[in-house]
Design a protein around this motif. Structure first.
Motif, PDB file in Angstrom:
ATOM      1  N   ILE A  58       0.854  -1.202   0.000  1.00 48.31           N
ATOM      2  CA  ILE A  58       0.000   0.000   0.000  1.00 48.31           C
ATOM      3  C   ILE A  58       0.880   1.239   0.000  1.00 48.31           C
ATOM      4  N   THR A  59       0.645   2.087  -0.962  1.00 47.99           N
ATOM      5  CA  THR A  59       1.430   3.322  -1.099  1.00 47.99           C
ATOM      6  C   THR A  59       0.632   4.569  -0.737  1.00 47.99           C
ATOM      7  N   VAL A  60      -0.697   4.501  -0.841  1.00 46.45           N
ATOM      8  CA  VAL A  60      -1.561   5.640  -0.480  1.00 46.45           C
ATOM      9  C   VAL A  60      -2.617   5.145   0.499  1.00 46.45           C
ATOM     10  N   GLN A  61      -2.619   5.689   1.726  1.00 46.49           N
ATOM     11  CA  GLN A  61      -3.560   5.260   2.755  1.00 46.49           C
ATOM     12  C   GLN A  61      -4.854   6.077   2.665  1.00 46.49           C
ATOM     13  N   PRO A  62      -6.014   5.462   2.936  1.00 43.87           N
ATOM     14  CA  PRO A  62      -7.265   6.233   2.997  1.00 43.87           C
ATOM     15  C   PRO A  62      -7.228   7.193   4.186  1.00 43.87           C
ATOM     16  N   GLN A  63      -7.819   8.377   4.028  1.00 46.42           N
ATOM     17  CA  GLN A  63      -7.726   9.435   5.021  1.00 46.42           C
ATOM     18  C   GLN A  63      -9.031   9.594   5.805  1.00 46.42           C
ATOM     19  N   SER A  64      -8.894   9.865   7.115  1.00 44.29           N
ATOM     20  CA  SER A  64     -10.063  10.118   7.959  1.00 44.29           C
ATOM     21  C   SER A  64     -10.775  11.383   7.503  1.00 44.29           C
ATOM     22  N   GLN A  65     -12.079  11.440   7.781  1.00 41.66           N
ATOM     23  CA  GLN A  65     -12.900  12.562   7.324  1.00 41.66           C
ATOM     24  C   GLN A  65     -13.784  13.058   8.466  1.00 41.66           C
ATOM     25  N   SER A  66     -13.992  14.371   8.548  1.00 37.05           N
ATOM     26  CA  SER A  66     -14.949  14.983   9.470  1.00 37.05           C
ATOM     27  C   SER A  66     -15.953  15.755   8.629  1.00 37.05           C
ATOM     28  N   VAL A  67     -17.188  15.262   8.559  1.00 36.69           N
ATOM     29  CA  VAL A  67     -18.184  15.841   7.658  1.00 36.69           C
ATOM     30  C   VAL A  67     -19.551  15.840   8.318  1.00 36.69           C
ATOM     31  N   SER A  68     -20.461  16.582   7.734  1.00 40.60           N
ATOM     32  CA  SER A  68     -21.840  16.640   8.206  1.00 40.60           C
ATOM     33  C   SER A  68     -22.645  15.483   7.620  1.00 40.60           C
ATOM     34  N   PRO A  69     -23.737  15.080   8.277  1.00 42.54           N
ATOM     35  CA  PRO A  69     -24.601  14.035   7.725  1.00 42.54           C
ATOM     36  C   PRO A  69     -25.091  14.410   6.330  1.00 42.54           C
ATOM     37  N   GLY A  70     -25.143  13.417   5.434  1.00 43.48           N
ATOM     38  CA  GLY A  70     -25.591  13.623   4.065  1.00 43.48           C
ATOM     39  C   GLY A  70     -24.484  14.002   3.105  1.00 43.48           C
ATOM     40  N   THR A  71     -23.264  14.202   3.630  1.00 40.63           N
ATOM     41  CA  THR A  71     -22.135  14.567   2.771  1.00 40.63           C
ATOM     42  C   THR A  71     -21.525  13.313   2.151  1.00 40.63           C
ATOM     43  N   ALA A  72     -21.198  13.377   0.844  1.00 40.23           N
ATOM     44  CA  ALA A  72     -20.545  12.257   0.151  1.00 40.23           C
ATOM     45  C   ALA A  72     -19.038  12.454   0.203  1.00 40.23           C
ATOM     46  N   VAL A  73     -18.319  11.441   0.649  1.00 43.54           N
ATOM     47  CA  VAL A  73     -16.859  11.494   0.692  1.00 43.54           C
ATOM     48  C   VAL A  73     -16.304  10.290  -0.065  1.00 43.54           C
ATOM     49  N   THR A  74     -15.131  10.457  -0.650  1.00 47.59           N
ATOM     50  CA  THR A  74     -14.471   9.377  -1.379  1.00 47.59           C
ATOM     51  C   THR A  74     -13.211   8.968  -0.635  1.00 47.59           C
ATOM     52  N   LEU A  75     -13.134   7.695  -0.304  1.00 46.09           N
ATOM     53  CA  LEU A  75     -11.950   7.132   0.326  1.00 46.09           C
ATOM     54  C   LEU A  75     -11.142   6.416  -0.749  1.00 46.09           C
ATOM     55  N   GLN A  76      -9.838   6.610  -0.767  1.00 41.35           N
ATOM     56  CA  GLN A  76      -8.997   6.019  -1.801  1.00 41.35           C
ATOM     57  C   GLN A  76      -7.810   5.300  -1.180  1.00 41.35           C
ATOM     58  N   VAL A  77      -7.400   4.235  -1.849  1.00 41.05           N
ATOM     59  CA  VAL A  77      -6.207   3.505  -1.453  1.00 41.05           C
ATOM     60  C   VAL A  77      -5.353   3.291  -2.701  1.00 41.05           C
ATOM     61  N   GLY A  78      -4.056   3.403  -2.570  1.00 42.32           N
ATOM     62  CA  GLY A  78      -3.137   3.139  -3.677  1.00 42.32           C
ATOM     63  C   GLY A  78      -2.192   2.004  -3.320  1.00 42.32           C
ATOM     64  N   ALA A  79      -1.838   1.151  -4.337  1.00 42.32           N
ATOM     65  CA  ALA A  79      -0.974   0.005  -4.056  1.00 42.32           C
ATOM     66  C   ALA A  79      -0.199  -0.372  -5.304  1.00 42.32           C
ATOM     67  N   THR A  80       0.965  -0.990  -5.071  1.00 39.56           N
ATOM     68  CA  THR A  80       1.743  -1.579  -6.154  1.00 39.56           C
ATOM     69  C   THR A  80       1.682  -3.091  -6.033  1.00 39.56           C
ATOM     70  N   GLY A  81       1.938  -3.769  -7.152  1.00 36.82           N
ATOM     71  CA  GLY A  81       1.864  -5.229  -7.191  1.00 36.82           C
ATOM     72  C   GLY A  81       1.143  -5.664  -8.440  1.00 36.82           C
ATOM     73  N   THR A  82       1.061  -6.990  -8.649  1.00 35.65           N
ATOM     74  CA  THR A  82       0.398  -7.527  -9.842  1.00 35.65           C
ATOM     75  C   THR A  82      -0.871  -8.256  -9.464  1.00 35.65           C
ATOM     76  N   ASN A  83      -1.811  -8.260 -10.429  1.00 33.27           N
ATOM     77  CA  ASN A  83      -3.079  -8.983 -10.252  1.00 33.27           C
ATOM     78  C   ASN A  83      -3.750  -8.630  -8.920  1.00 33.27           C
ATOM     79  N   LEU A  84      -3.888  -7.345  -8.648  1.00 35.59           N
ATOM     80  CA  LEU A  84      -4.401  -6.894  -7.356  1.00 35.59           C
ATOM     81  C   LEU A  84      -5.926  -6.985  -7.296  1.00 35.59           C
ATOM     82  N   ALA A  85      -6.413  -7.382  -6.123  1.00 36.22           N
ATOM     83  CA  ALA A  85      -7.852  -7.380  -5.828  1.00 36.22           C
ATOM     84  C   ALA A  85      -8.077  -6.519  -4.588  1.00 36.22           C
TER      85      ALA A  85
END
Length: 758
Positions: A58-85
């Motif tokens: 894992i090269t990019v960790q998902p980040q914590s979020q502080s938001v109001s109810p009803g807000t849409a947030v996108t969590l992302q993860v980045g990784a290196t390797g082959t045939n990743l699931a």
């Protein structure tokens, strides 16, 4: 929570379309299929081994979020390797269909504290990301909202039904057309048929002892403390009978209007001809006022103070307390422990059996007499038999419901309407309640019941009482001292309430430093409480009244009240004088020590930065104390320190500011005769502005003394919480702190409120 996920990432090599035999062999080998081939002589191509997957990292960790109810947030993860699931998890549980390197989450209140992680895997193994924690913060909407607690403290505010606020209603009456009237002390109000509560005028302050409506809907009140009966005319109390003079004046004399003399009149009731009957308690008589204001005595006299049956002045009463007028024009009187009947021509007869210990009486028929017994409403008969209509005589509380579950808290009086409904002035619940005598069903018709208590919970599930000093930490948690329970209550930004630390020092102010240490006052000394709850004496000597600077216990204080922590971690203390009366019959008070602003360093060294140290003086009341306000602090209950290090002091005499170098304090807002500030709390916001809580209004104050109302309404004698758009309305404020930019928190009506400024 709503989820959306992208397709899994793969790491596939690109290739051209020219496929040789060696190329096919490599491809098949990479697929786990071995191709064997020979061309004589044992020569030819050899097998190519399979290429193993590269382990995921894992090269990019998902980040914590502080938001109001009803807000849409996108969590992302980045990784290196082959045939990743990819597989996303919420609190350790796999989310169906969440198999991409990003996850779209629409945050709901239930996501508070949720931990989202991503598991990245291939044939070599798997690795899990760090958790992205969701913090749900209140929706940023300008206005006043309930953060924690149950609204319903004692206040005075007009509104419909439960939006209104009443202050200990103690008398109630109902007109023929169903309008309910009540008094809260001297203030008179009414509840319309639609449930709208409004205040319509006032009576003399001293001891209103009963209300009644005539057939025209006009309202009358007995004022026992003024020995008179008043009629409310266009909101103004006009003397109807008796000569107003405070108790123990009065007398016993028939006559018209103010020519008559009364002594502790109470329990008024009209007959069908608009004659007003009342108990003249200290005259031991039953008296009548005709529509023209003529007062006559029906039965009894001050010369006979014992139960004697007979007619007119020949009859006698012992302790006449309450009466009800029946449909036939006769009266039922509670005289000490007996039922007495009185005919319109003055014949008094003592009924068999004792009267119950009722605190109120209403009804127009012997078959429909109602009273208040303890915390219940009862139906009574002249043979002393009673049936509970609603409530429990011995159990107080506030519950709407049927006769068995309903609860009252010191109901003070009741009235019976023309359609047979009872209206009860529920004194300690600060409400008017409606009772159906047939079903016993109880409901509110005006005001909101105070809901004090000491209950932890989320939002409106929590209960507060005896709310004292407040402060806020760097994470936005609000802390409130429970002065009676001597504990510290914590309210998170999402409204979760918990109780911290038993035996918390609760005799003065409250402050918290950057490390999470709390400071409170116990018995004239400053106590430091660590985040774990461990207590230590920080400065001063418990129980010692005095003035001394020094290190820790070498210092002494008079009455530490206001506390604040500055940016350097110093604790600032407003030390009020200890006021001792000069005698029971004297208007003079000895002010001993105090009158200073003190600073305590993190090591416990106490010094004085403002005020006249150790002053002892005697101040008269009221004028001779006024000159002292220029040179000393009378009661510095609120302190805040802004980013520049300036100390702002809320004192009995107004608001001042000073530096921490011993400079002369500067007036910012000063009380003047006829226009008192009445401020009770100070706070400094993130922009450096000073917020002042003035009873039920919050003002923003600037260094030049200019002020702007930011929340609450300025209306003499009116207060109560009304949630929603600013300025809204606030009840009596007991604490105020400033949170993040343009966010305030205040304590009012047994609750913690969040105020979002524009």
């Amino acid at each position: 929570m709503t989820l959306n996920s992208n397709s899994p990432e793969t790491s596939e090599p690109s290739f051209d379309l020219t496929i040789s035999r060696r190329r096919i062999t490599g491809l098949l080998g990479g697929s786990g299929i071995l191709l064997l081939a020979g061309c004589g002589g044992g020569g030819g191509d050899t097998a190519v081994p399979a290429t193993p997957d590269i382990a995921p990292v894992i090269t990019v960790q998902p980040q914590s979020q502080s938001v109001s109810p009803g807000t849409a947030v996108t969590l992302q993860v980045g990784a290196t390797g082959t045939n990743l699931a990819f597989q996303w998890r919420r609190n350790g549980l796999a989310l169906a269909g969440a198999n991409g390197n990003s996850l779209l989450v629409t945050v709901a209140a239930a996501d508070q504290g949720a931990r989202y992680t991503a598991v990245v895997s291939n044939a070599t193994g798997q690795v899990e990301s760090q958790a992205a924690v969701i913090t749900v913060v209140p929706t940023v909407v300008t206005g006043i909202s309930l953060l924690a607690g149950g609204l319903g403290g004692i206040s005075l505010l007009e509104g419909r039904g439960g939006e209104a606020r009443l202050q200990q209603p103690d008398n109630v009456a109902v007109s023929k057309d169903g309008v309910v009237y009540f008094t809260c002390g001297p203030l008179c109000g009414k509840v319309s048929a639609q449930g709208d509560v409004s205040f319509i005028g006032g009576f003399p302050y001293i001891s209103i002892s009963g209300l009644a409506c005539d057939s025209h809907g006009d309202l009358y009140a007995c004022a026992a403390g003024m020995n008179a009966i008043y009629k409310l005319v266009d909101g103004v109390a006009v003397t109807f009978a008796g000569f107003p003079e405070p108790y123990p004046g009065g007398g016993f004399q028939d006559g018209v209007g103010q020519a008559a003399r009364l002594h502790l009149p109470a329990s008024p009731a009209f007959d069908s001809q608009d004659n007003l009957y009342f108990v003249d308690r200290d005259n031991c008589a039953i008296r009548k006022v005709a529509p023209n204001g003529a007062v006559t005595t029906v039965a009894g006299s001050p010369s006979k103070r014992t139960m004697v049956d007979g007619q007119g002045a020949a009859a006698g009463f012992a302790v006449p307390r309450r009466l009800a007028v029946l449909k036939d024009g006769s009266l039922v009187v509670m005289d000490d422990e007996r039922w007495r009947t009185v005919t319109p021509d003055g014949w008094v007869t003592t009924m068999l059996g004792s009267a119950p210990e009722l605190t109120a009486l209403a009804g127009n028929d012997p078959a429909s007499l109602y009273g208040v017994l303890g915390h219940s409403v009862v139906k009574v008969s002249l043979d002393r038999s009673m049936v509970t209509v609603a409530g429990s005589p011995d159990v107080s509380g506030y519950v709407d419901g049927d006769k068995h579950t309903a609860r009252f808290n010191r109901p003070a009086s009741l009235a019976l309407s023309g359609d047979g409904q009872l209206f009860v002035a529920d004194y300690d619940n600060a409400m008017l309640r409606r009772v159906d005598p047939v079903s016993g069903q109880v409901s509110g018709c005006g005001g909101a019941a105070p809901q004090p208590g000491h209950v932890d919970g989320v939002g409106a599930q929590a209960r507060f009482a005896d709310m004292g000093a407040t402060c806020i930490d760097r994470d936005g948690n609000v802390y409130v001292v429970d002065t009676l329970g001597k504990s510290l209550r914590k309210v998170t930004p999402t409204g979760s309430t918990s109780t911290l630390f038993p035996d918390f020092p609760s005799d003065g102010g409250l402050a918290v430093d950057a490390s999470g240490n709390f400071y409170g006052v116990r018995n004239r000394a400053i106590v430091k409480v660590s985040p774990s709850g461990a207590q230590q004496l920080f400065a001063g000597q418990p129980g010692v009244l005095g003035y001394a600077d020094g290190l820790g216990p070498a210092a002494s204080f008079a009455k530490p009240t206001g506390l604040a922590v500055d940016a350097e971690g110093n604790l600032l203390v407003g030390d009020s004088p200890d006021m001792v009366s000069a005698g029971m019959f004297s208007y003079e008070f000895n002010y001993t020590f105090g009158t200073t602003i003190r600073k305590i360093t993190p090591s416990g060294l106490v010094s004085t930065i403002a005020g006249v140290p150790g002053r002892v003086f005697t101040a008269g009341y009221p004028s001779s104390s006024m000159p002292l306000l220029d040179v000393t602090f009378v009661n510095p209950t609120g302190l805040v320190c802004d980013a520049a290090g300036t100390v702002w002091i809320l004192d009995t005499s107004g608001v001042r500011r000073t530096d921490q170098k011993g400079g002369t304090p500067v007036w910012v807002a000063r009380n003047v005769p006829g226009h008192p500030l009445a401020a009770i709390a100070l706070a400094a916001d993130a922009q450096g502005d000073i917020l002042v809580a003035d009873t039920s209004v919050i003002r923003k104050m600037r260094a030049d003394g200019s002020q702007t109302v930011v929340a609450g309404i300025e209306s003499a004698g009116r207060s109560g919480v009304r949630l929603g758009a600013l300025p809204g309305s606030l009840g009596q404020i007991t604490g105020l702190v400033a949170g993040a930019a343009n966010v305030l928190y205040c304590c009012s009506e047994n609750s913690v409120l969040r105020i979002q400024l524009p």
